[in-house]
Design an enzyme around this catalytic site. Sequence first.
Site: not given
Length: 183
Positions: A46, A89
Amino acid sequence: MRRRVKKKKSLFGEMFSWILYLLIVLVVAFLVIQFVGQRTVVQGNSMYPTFSDGDSLIVDKLSYQFSNPRRFDVVVFAFEYQPVTYYIKRVIGLPGETVQIRDGMIYINGRLLEEDYGWGQMEKSGLASEPITLGEEEYFVLGDNRNNSSDSREPSVGNIKKSEIIGKAWLRIWPLSGFGLVR
């Protein structure tokens, strides 16, 4: 002429010294891991191309005790629906800002966000297809691999509270070819 006689430490004294030394090392290691930094391994893609599956990082757990996350910091936070699961993230939206994603582009307070971290054209806006105003101590985060990331666009992740952030990804230590500070 005097002779110096070396005193032999007793077996008990020698063992006590070693046990004390080992105890001090363990306490210091625990304190560093608990409050200063910890090693974490990236699972999944990701955050590609910034990180790949299997990269090892050192997470700085101390900085955010004295300051707030900044835009584009890479943070590690606990995923509230699965115990012992952490996400990594990039911070995009800061407290009090309004975030919206239109036509694959990110807008902060109605202005286009100039950034080059995203990999590929973002296909899904998710929750951010409508303006999202972040509350106090809330952050909007995205994975760099925007089309292969569970992030603030999804209801299961949503906005991240500062209290959920474990720390800032600080240093990549593996693979050695990628060793260096995280940007």
